[in-house]
Design a protein around this motif. Structure first.
Motif, PDB file in Angstrom:
ATOM      1  N   SER A  70      13.872  71.336 -33.619  1.00 51.10           N
ATOM      2  CA  SER A  70      13.369  71.529 -34.984  1.00 51.10           C
ATOM      3  C   SER A  70      13.008  70.223 -35.681  1.00 51.10           C
ATOM      4  O   SER A  70      13.109  70.112 -36.878  1.00 51.10           O
ATOM      5  CB  SER A  70      14.404  72.296 -35.830  1.00 51.10           C
ATOM      6  OG  SER A  70      15.542  71.503 -36.076  1.00 51.10           O
ATOM      7  N   GLU A  71      12.592  69.214 -34.918  1.00 54.83           N
ATOM      8  CA  GLU A  71      12.300  67.929 -35.529  1.00 54.83           C
ATOM      9  C   GLU A  71      10.822  67.616 -35.612  1.00 54.83           C
ATOM     10  O   GLU A  71      10.442  66.623 -36.215  1.00 54.83           O
ATOM     11  CB  GLU A  71      12.982  66.798 -34.736  1.00 54.83           C
ATOM     12  CG  GLU A  71      14.482  66.813 -34.839  1.00 54.83           C
ATOM     13  CD  GLU A  71      15.086  65.721 -33.990  1.00 54.83           C
ATOM     14  OE1 GLU A  71      14.620  64.565 -34.105  1.00 54.83           O
ATOM     15  OE2 GLU A  71      15.981  65.999 -33.206  1.00 54.83           O
ATOM     16  N   GLY A  72       9.993  68.391 -34.973  1.00 51.10           N
ATOM     17  CA  GLY A  72       8.583  68.077 -34.999  1.00 51.10           C
ATOM     18  C   GLY A  72       8.245  66.975 -34.012  1.00 51.10           C
ATOM     19  O   GLY A  72       8.743  66.968 -32.893  1.00 51.10           O
ATOM     20  N   PRO A  73       7.396  66.023 -34.392  1.00 47.07           N
ATOM     21  CA  PRO A  73       6.934  64.985 -33.469  1.00 47.07           C
ATOM     22  C   PRO A  73       8.086  64.221 -32.831  1.00 47.07           C
ATOM     23  O   PRO A  73       9.107  63.963 -33.466  1.00 47.07           O
ATOM     24  CB  PRO A  73       6.099  64.072 -34.369  1.00 47.07           C
ATOM     25  CG  PRO A  73       5.674  64.941 -35.501  1.00 47.07           C
ATOM     26  CD  PRO A  73       6.808  65.888 -35.731  1.00 47.07           C
ATOM     27  N   ASP A  74       7.909  63.864 -31.570  1.00 44.01           N
ATOM     28  CA  ASP A  74       8.953  63.200 -30.786  1.00 44.01           C
ATOM     29  C   ASP A  74       8.686  61.699 -30.725  1.00 44.01           C
ATOM     30  O   ASP A  74       7.729  61.267 -30.082  1.00 44.01           O
ATOM     31  CB  ASP A  74       8.975  63.788 -29.380  1.00 44.01           C
ATOM     32  CG  ASP A  74      10.028  63.143 -28.495  1.00 44.01           C
ATOM     33  OD1 ASP A  74      10.843  62.346 -29.006  1.00 44.01           O
ATOM     34  OD2 ASP A  74      10.015  63.425 -27.279  1.00 44.01           O
ATOM     35  N   PRO A  75       9.521  60.866 -31.361  1.00 46.77           N
ATOM     36  CA  PRO A  75       9.286  59.423 -31.339  1.00 46.77           C
ATOM     37  C   PRO A  75       9.491  58.795 -29.966  1.00 46.77           C
ATOM     38  O   PRO A  75       9.119  57.640 -29.760  1.00 46.77           O
ATOM     39  CB  PRO A  75      10.311  58.888 -32.346  1.00 46.77           C
ATOM     40  CG  PRO A  75      11.373  59.919 -32.390  1.00 46.77           C
ATOM     41  CD  PRO A  75      10.685  61.229 -32.183  1.00 46.77           C
ATOM     42  N   PHE A  76      10.060  59.557 -29.027  1.00 46.61           N
ATOM     43  CA  PHE A  76      10.310  59.027 -27.686  1.00 46.61           C
ATOM     44  C   PHE A  76       9.322  59.586 -26.656  1.00 46.61           C
ATOM     45  O   PHE A  76       9.554  59.495 -25.460  1.00 46.61           O
ATOM     46  CB  PHE A  76      11.751  59.353 -27.278  1.00 46.61           C
ATOM     47  CG  PHE A  76      12.767  58.869 -28.280  1.00 46.61           C
ATOM     48  CD1 PHE A  76      13.151  57.541 -28.312  1.00 46.61           C
ATOM     49  CD2 PHE A  76      13.298  59.731 -29.216  1.00 46.61           C
ATOM     50  CE1 PHE A  76      14.064  57.079 -29.249  1.00 46.61           C
ATOM     51  CE2 PHE A  76      14.213  59.293 -30.166  1.00 46.61           C
ATOM     52  CZ  PHE A  76      14.588  57.956 -30.185  1.00 46.61           C
ATOM     53  N   SER A  77       8.220  60.135 -27.122  1.00 51.16           N
ATOM     54  CA  SER A  77       7.283  60.833 -26.245  1.00 51.16           C
ATOM     55  C   SER A  77       6.598  59.915 -25.239  1.00 51.16           C
ATOM     56  O   SER A  77       6.081  60.398 -24.228  1.00 51.16           O
ATOM     57  CB  SER A  77       6.222  61.556 -27.077  1.00 51.16           C
ATOM     58  OG  SER A  77       5.399  60.619 -27.764  1.00 51.16           O
ATOM     59  N   LEU A  78       6.580  58.614 -25.499  1.00 57.26           N
ATOM     60  CA  LEU A  78       5.933  57.666 -24.573  1.00 57.26           C
ATOM     61  C   LEU A  78       6.966  56.757 -23.909  1.00 57.26           C
ATOM     62  O   LEU A  78       6.661  55.641 -23.498  1.00 57.26           O
ATOM     63  CB  LEU A  78       4.891  56.834 -25.319  1.00 57.26           C
ATOM     64  CG  LEU A  78       3.725  57.620 -25.929  1.00 57.26           C
ATOM     65  CD1 LEU A  78       2.765  56.685 -26.658  1.00 57.26           C
ATOM     66  CD2 LEU A  78       2.979  58.425 -24.874  1.00 57.26           C
ATOM     67  N   GLY A  79       8.189  57.249 -23.779  1.00 60.54           N
ATOM     68  CA  GLY A  79       9.269  56.427 -23.237  1.00 60.54           C
ATOM     69  C   GLY A  79       9.371  56.417 -21.734  1.00 60.54           C
ATOM     70  O   GLY A  79      10.108  55.597 -21.174  1.00 60.54           O
ATOM     71  N   ASP A  80       8.651  57.318 -21.033  1.00 59.95           N
ATOM     72  CA  ASP A  80       8.752  57.432 -19.582  1.00 59.95           C
ATOM     73  C   ASP A  80       7.550  56.769 -18.909  1.00 59.95           C
ATOM     74  O   ASP A  80       6.428  57.287 -18.987  1.00 59.95           O
ATOM     75  CB  ASP A  80       8.821  58.910 -19.196  1.00 59.95           C
ATOM     76  CG  ASP A  80       8.895  59.106 -17.694  1.00 59.95           C
ATOM     77  OD1 ASP A  80       9.702  58.417 -17.040  1.00 59.95           O
ATOM     78  OD2 ASP A  80       8.137  59.946 -17.163  1.00 59.95           O
ATOM     79  N   PRO A  81       7.741  55.621 -18.263  1.00 59.81           N
ATOM     80  CA  PRO A  81       6.588  54.884 -17.705  1.00 59.81           C
ATOM     81  C   PRO A  81       5.684  55.689 -16.777  1.00 59.81           C
ATOM     82  O   PRO A  81       4.460  55.622 -16.933  1.00 59.81           O
ATOM     83  CB  PRO A  81       7.249  53.694 -16.996  1.00 59.81           C
ATOM     84  CG  PRO A  81       8.481  53.440 -17.807  1.00 59.81           C
ATOM     85  CD  PRO A  81       8.980  54.819 -18.161  1.00 59.81           C
ATOM     86  N   PRO A  82       6.198  56.453 -15.797  1.00 61.63           N
ATOM     87  CA  PRO A  82       5.268  57.203 -14.938  1.00 61.63           C
ATOM     88  C   PRO A  82       4.400  58.183 -15.725  1.00 61.63           C
ATOM     89  O   PRO A  82       3.199  58.314 -15.452  1.00 61.63           O
ATOM     90  CB  PRO A  82       6.201  57.931 -13.958  1.00 61.63           C
ATOM     91  CG  PRO A  82       7.429  57.087 -13.916  1.00 61.63           C
ATOM     92  CD  PRO A  82       7.600  56.570 -15.310  1.00 61.63           C
ATOM     93  N   ALA A  83       4.982  58.862 -16.704  1.00 61.00           N
ATOM     94  CA  ALA A  83       4.204  59.809 -17.503  1.00 61.00           C
ATOM     95  C   ALA A  83       3.146  59.089 -18.329  1.00 61.00           C
ATOM     96  O   ALA A  83       2.005  59.556 -18.458  1.00 61.00           O
ATOM     97  CB  ALA A  83       5.131  60.611 -18.419  1.00 61.00           C
ATOM     98  N   VAL A  84       3.503  57.932 -18.886  1.00 62.06           N
ATOM     99  CA  VAL A  84       2.547  57.181 -19.703  1.00 62.06           C
ATOM    100  C   VAL A  84       1.433  56.608 -18.835  1.00 62.06           C
ATOM    101  O   VAL A  84       0.268  56.584 -19.244  1.00 62.06           O
ATOM    102  CB  VAL A  84       3.271  56.069 -20.488  1.00 62.06           C
ATOM    103  CG1 VAL A  84       2.265  55.203 -21.236  1.00 62.06           C
ATOM    104  CG2 VAL A  84       4.275  56.680 -21.467  1.00 62.06           C
ATOM    105  N   GLN A  85       1.777  56.138 -17.649  1.00 66.72           N
ATOM    106  CA  GLN A  85       0.737  55.662 -16.732  1.00 66.72           C
ATOM    107  C   GLN A  85      -0.283  56.761 -16.455  1.00 66.72           C
ATOM    108  O   GLN A  85      -1.498  56.524 -16.462  1.00 66.72           O
ATOM    109  CB  GLN A  85       1.373  55.210 -15.414  1.00 66.72           C
ATOM    110  CG  GLN A  85       1.919  53.800 -15.452  1.00 66.72           C
ATOM    111  CD  GLN A  85       1.943  53.166 -14.082  1.00 66.72           C
ATOM    112  OE1 GLN A  85       1.951  53.852 -13.063  1.00 66.72           O
ATOM    113  NE2 GLN A  85       1.950  51.848 -14.041  1.00 66.72           N
ATOM    114  N   GLU A  86       0.207  57.971 -16.229  1.00 67.83           N
ATOM    115  CA  GLU A  86      -0.690  59.088 -15.957  1.00 67.83           C
ATOM    116  C   GLU A  86      -1.577  59.382 -17.168  1.00 67.83           C
ATOM    117  O   GLU A  86      -2.782  59.619 -17.029  1.00 67.83           O
ATOM    118  CB  GLU A  86       0.130  60.329 -15.593  1.00 67.83           C
ATOM    119  CG  GLU A  86      -0.700  61.523 -15.187  1.00 67.83           C
ATOM    120  CD  GLU A  86       0.149  62.692 -14.714  1.00 67.83           C
ATOM    121  OE1 GLU A  86      -0.369  63.829 -14.759  1.00 67.83           O
ATOM    122  OE2 GLU A  86       1.308  62.467 -14.321  1.00 67.83           O
TER     123      GLU A  86
END
Length: 275
Positions: A167-183
């Motif tokens: 119930s918090e809305g936007p996730d401030p940690f959404s870009l914290g995982d390097p493999p996912a961000v690389q993709e």
């Protein structure tokens, strides 16, 4: 974390004060040059924008943010500093029609984690970069590596806190995982993606009362408190006050944090880029 924005006056709190150590890391990583044209995503009250403008004296800097009040303050501060090569626009970087191939460098200090569609957003940002233009952004690492978030959750929701993101809305940690961000970045038309760990503390104020007022303004704090019953909320706030007091030192209230500096370049071709 999506906080209110503010200016750094020594001995006070505010977004710029909170990130004073991170700001220096980003400044060094960005390496703004004399003739650069720079785009600052999620600029808030414009500290990073003005900082870039002072270095790009023969170039220009555009700061964009979704908050018009923050931008109003940014314009005031830029005028007060006599900066003539900086402008500010209210814009959602995911959809705004930037001038294509206008910028040499895109920077962001915790301003890129809240896109609804990150591939579309970074593709849009990439089109604003000149060929081989650079992206330099700072984002939070994973939630569990950030002591400030762990402390808030445990104070307001028990030993483990509420379910992450509930119930918090936007996730401030959404870009914290390097493999996912690389993709994400490769799908958006970027290459040479690299990550550098940042281990710096965040500053919440010179005393516990100031720090508590600041932390209660966080989006996540408000959401967690709203989820508690009327009797539980005051007890949770007192737990949070105690945690802040435990982190009070001679120079104020500080918490450990972990972030990434992510760098990339606009790829030579844009095959596969979401449009």
């Amino acid at each position: 974390m999506r906080h209110a924005t503010g200016d750094h006056t020594p001995g006070t709190s505010g977004y710029d004060a909170e990130l004073q150590r991170h700001n220096e890391v980003l400044r060094r990583a960005a390496g703004v040059r004399l003739h650069d044209h720079v785009l600052d995503i999620g600029c808030g009250t414009g500290q990073t924008t003005r900082q870039a403008a002072r270095r790009a004296r023969a170039g220009s800097v555009l700061g964009v943010d979704v908050s018009e009040p923050a931008l109003g303050r940014a314009r005031e501060l830029a005028r007060a500093e006599g900066l003539r090569n900086v402008t500010f626009e209210q814009a959602d970087a995911q959809a705004h029609r930037f001038q294509q191939e206008r910028f040499d460098l895109v920077i962001s200090r915790f301003g890129t984690m809240f896109f609804d569609d990150p591939v579309a957003a970074f593709a849009n940002i990439g089109r604003a970069l000149r060929p081989a233009g650079r992206l330099v952004m700072m984002v939070w690492q994973a939630r569990e590596r950030n002591a400030w978030d762990v402390a808030i959750r445990r104070s307001l929701g028990g030993a483990h806190g509420p379910a992450a993101g509930a119930s918090e809305g936007p996730d401030p940690f959404s870009l914290g995982d390097p493999p996912a961000v690389q993709e994400i970045l490769r799908a958006s038309g970027f290459a040479d993606v690299a990550f550098t760990g940042v281990h710096e503390r965040v500053y919440y104020g010179p005393d516990v009362a100031t720090a508590l007022a600041w932390v209660r303004g966080f989006t996540c704090t408000g959401a967690l408190l709203k989820g508690l019953d009327p009797a539980g909320a005051p007890r949770a706030v007192e737990k949070l006050r105690a945690v802040l007091a435990a982190h009070l030192g001679d120079d104020g209230v500080w918490f450990d944090s972990r972030a990434w500096i992510i760098t990339a370049r606009r790829a030579a071709t844009e095959r596969g880029v979401a449009g």
